[in-house]
Design an enzyme around this catalytic site. Structure first.
Site, short mmCIF file in Angstrom:
data_model
loop_
_atom_site.label_atom_id
_atom_site.label_comp_id
_atom_site.label_asym_id
_atom_site.label_seq_id
_atom_site.Cartn_x
_atom_site.Cartn_y
_atom_site.Cartn_z
N LYS A 65 -16.90 27.98 -30.97
CA LYS A 65 -17.35 27.50 -29.67
C LYS A 65 -16.60 28.14 -28.49
CE LYS A 65 -19.91 24.82 -28.72
NZ LYS A 65 -19.74 23.35 -28.60
N SER A 110 -13.38 24.43 -29.10
CA SER A 110 -13.60 23.15 -29.79
C SER A 110 -12.47 22.90 -30.77
CB SER A 110 -14.94 23.17 -30.53
OG SER A 110 -15.02 22.12 -31.46
N HIS A 125 -39.61 23.11 -11.80
CA HIS A 125 -39.78 22.15 -12.90
C HIS A 125 -39.10 22.65 -14.19
CE1 HIS A 125 -42.91 20.22 -10.43
NE2 HIS A 125 -43.33 21.46 -10.19
N ASN A 176 -16.90 27.11 -24.47
CA ASN A 176 -17.58 26.18 -23.58
C ASN A 176 -17.24 26.43 -22.11
OD1 ASN A 176 -18.50 24.79 -25.91
ND2 ASN A 176 -16.58 23.65 -26.00
N GLU A 199 -18.88 22.03 -16.30
CA GLU A 199 -19.31 20.72 -16.79
C GLU A 199 -18.55 19.62 -16.07
OE1 GLU A 199 -19.59 20.26 -21.11
OE2 GLU A 199 -19.58 22.44 -21.29
N SER A 218 0.82 -1.21 0.00
CA SER A 218 0.00 0.00 0.00
C SER A 218 0.85 1.26 0.00
CB SER A 218 -0.93 0.01 1.23
OG SER A 218 -0.18 -0.01 2.43
#
Length: 529
Positions: free
Chosen positions: A344, A338, A217, A346, A351, A84
């Site tokens: 793009k 991208s 919702h 992002n 995320e 370990s």
């Protein structure tokens, strides 16, 4: 299909002219593909040989510190599988702390001499220095962090080091190290939570008075202040910190001195070592002390709840950064592009926050599954508690840090948000509240008010207008209770002004909440506008 198969079998790899895995010379070398050469080289080491060079002769293995009753050494495969040290070496600082406290107690109790104690302490200091300087050699054959340090100590100071393990087992030793490590990890995570809370409160202070659609919702519900929504995250994080503090209080009991499981007949002072290491008290039951892992389960459970909260923030901000919402614009410094689509931009950090929550939850599930079938007391299975815990702490800390970084590098698009506000009849509930207030004089129940407003919305849909665009005559056709003062309740800004209950999204309520959080987190409000 047959033609494809036939064509495939005519490739050089399958050609009958190719010689496969042969030591003989190849008659048609040009027909052998690179794949064949790789396959050939892969299998060559498996051939038996009768010659043994001096370089490959097995070296005698170091006798294990526990090896007295064994005649044979463990095989290399077993040694590799059971070690370990590859991951528990990060417990070194806490292992050294525990050993110092234990050595000092042994000396005070007359179980070792003060001269032995001083040699041990000096040797442990030198080992810690070497580890932190990158000079220490971690050895797999010494299995774990405890044996590596003890064996190195023996190499340094000789016979004195062999007395260190008096009245101590690796069972209570590792639990002491692990509790100390978890205690420090909790403190680091709480610090990271506070940093994210500060970032969110500062973001709220920069966006005073900005109204956004509130959702239930994922459908538009009521208007809320952006500050109010950001403070909802802050409240969640505060409970997360409280859970960790509760966990810290429960784990802060010392197992050292419980030995393997039954304690010891030697006159040790467990209260002395407990106090020296900053624990509240020694654990009362020695069997429980070496077999308990609920402190880690609770810790990873708290981390999992934090991960869920962060994932929800990530989900919301990813949605808000989309063209469909357009509520926020992340700066270039917290965005990625991208490889194929040049336009793009992002919000990848959030995320990944959303994605890594699964990993933290998985660490908890791993540990729950590990512990569910173990009899008392210690079992070697419990060696597997370290990696999920280390991973959970590393991951949740990274998630908190990047969320704070993202919060400091986003801009809310006021115009886009204001343009989006009229849709969805966000002031409908406030209009129902208006009728309820009037009901004191006209006796209209809330359910009746709800129905009247519902029909008012249906009328707006048919007219393609907002509630505030209806004429008083239109409204009175639905209920004679409506009067000129109804327009003071319509429109998102008027609707927000009408909120007054404790904890609501009203301007005054949110201002009070912000003041409280700024004071609690020691934020200078004047620097945040």
């Amino acid at each position: 299909m047959e033609s494809l198969r036939s064509s495939y079998l005519q490739t050089p790899f399958f050609s009958s002219q190719s010689t496969v895995l042969s030591n003989k010379s190849v008659s048609h070398p040009r027909t052998i593909s690179p794949l064949m050469h790789r396959a050939k080289s892969r299998f060559e080491p498996l051939r038996c040989t009768t010659s043994h060079s001096s370089e490959t002769e097995a070296k005698p293995k170091e006798t294990k510190l526990w090896g007295g009753r064994f005649e044979d050494s463990v095989t290399d495969i077993v040694e590799k599988f059971t070690e370990s040290i590859s991951f528990d070496k990060q417990l070194y600082k806490h292992d050294i702390m525990g050993s110092k406290a234990h050595a000092s107690m042994l000396a005070e109790q007359g179980l070792i001499s003060f001269s032995d104690r001083d040699s041990i302490l000096k040797g442990l200091d030198e080992i810690e220095r070497r580890i932190e300087a990158g000079e220490f050699v971690w050895r797999t054959d010494r299995e774990d962090v405890h044996m590596n340090i003890e064996a190195a100590l023996t190499d340094l100071v000789g016979e004195s080091a062999k007395k260190l393990h008096t009245a101590r087992s690796r069972n209570d030793q590792v639990l002491t190290d692990f509790r100390l490590w978890c205690r420090d990890a909790i403190d680091r995570i709480i610090s990271s939570i506070r940093q994210l809370q500060v970032a969110l409160v500062k973001l709220a202070l920069k966006n005073e008075g900005l109204i956004i659609p509130g959702y239930t919702h994922l459908q538009r519900a009521q208007p809320v202040l952006l500050q109010h929504l950001l403070l909802a995250y802050v409240e969640q994080l505060d409970r997360d910190a409280d859970r960790l503090l509760d966990c810290r209080a429960r784990l802060n009991f010392c197992p050292l001195g419980a030995c393997a499981l039954a304690g010891t007949g030697l006159p040790i002072d467990r209260f002395m070592t407990s106090e020296a290491l900053g624990f509240t008290a020694p654990m009362r039951n020695s069997i429980d002390a070496v077999s308990d892992r609920d402190f880690v389960l609770e810790f990873l459970s708290a981390n999992s709840i934090i991960a869920v909260h962060l994932s929800r923030i990530g989900e919301e901000w990813v949605l808000w950064a989309s063209e469909e919402f357009g509520f926020i614009t992340p700066s270039d410094s917290v965005s990625t592009g991208s490889s194929i689509m040049p336009q793009k931009k992002n919000p990848d950090p959030m995320e990944l926050v959303r994605g890594k929550s699964a990993r933290v939850i998985g660490d908890l599930v791993t540990l729950l599954t590990l512990c569910k079938g173990l009899p008392l007391a210690y079992n070697r299975d419990l060696q597997e508690d370290k990696e999920p815990t280390f991973d959970s702490v590393k991951t949740i800390t990274g998630m908190l840090e990047v969320s704070a970084e993202f919060a400091q590098n986003i801009t809310f698009n006021d115009k886009r948000i204001q343009k989006a506000l009229p849709a969805g009849y966000l002031d409908a509930t406030t209009l129902a509240d208006y009728l309820v207030k009037k009901a004191r004089y006209f006796g209209i129940p809330f359910r009746t008010s709800h129905d009247i407003v519902g029909r008012s919305v249906a009328l707006c849909v048919s007219k393609n207008c907002q509630l505030q665009d209806l004429s008083l005559e239109d409204m009175r056709n639905l209920s004679p209770v409506f009067d000129n003062d109804v327009y003071e309740f319509l429109g998102v800004e008027n609707a927000v002004k009408k909120f007054s209950s404790y904890g609501s999204t009203g301007f005054a309520c949110v201002a009070d909440q912000l003041d409280d959080w700024a004071a609690k987190l020691e934020i200078n409000k004047s620097t945040c506008h």
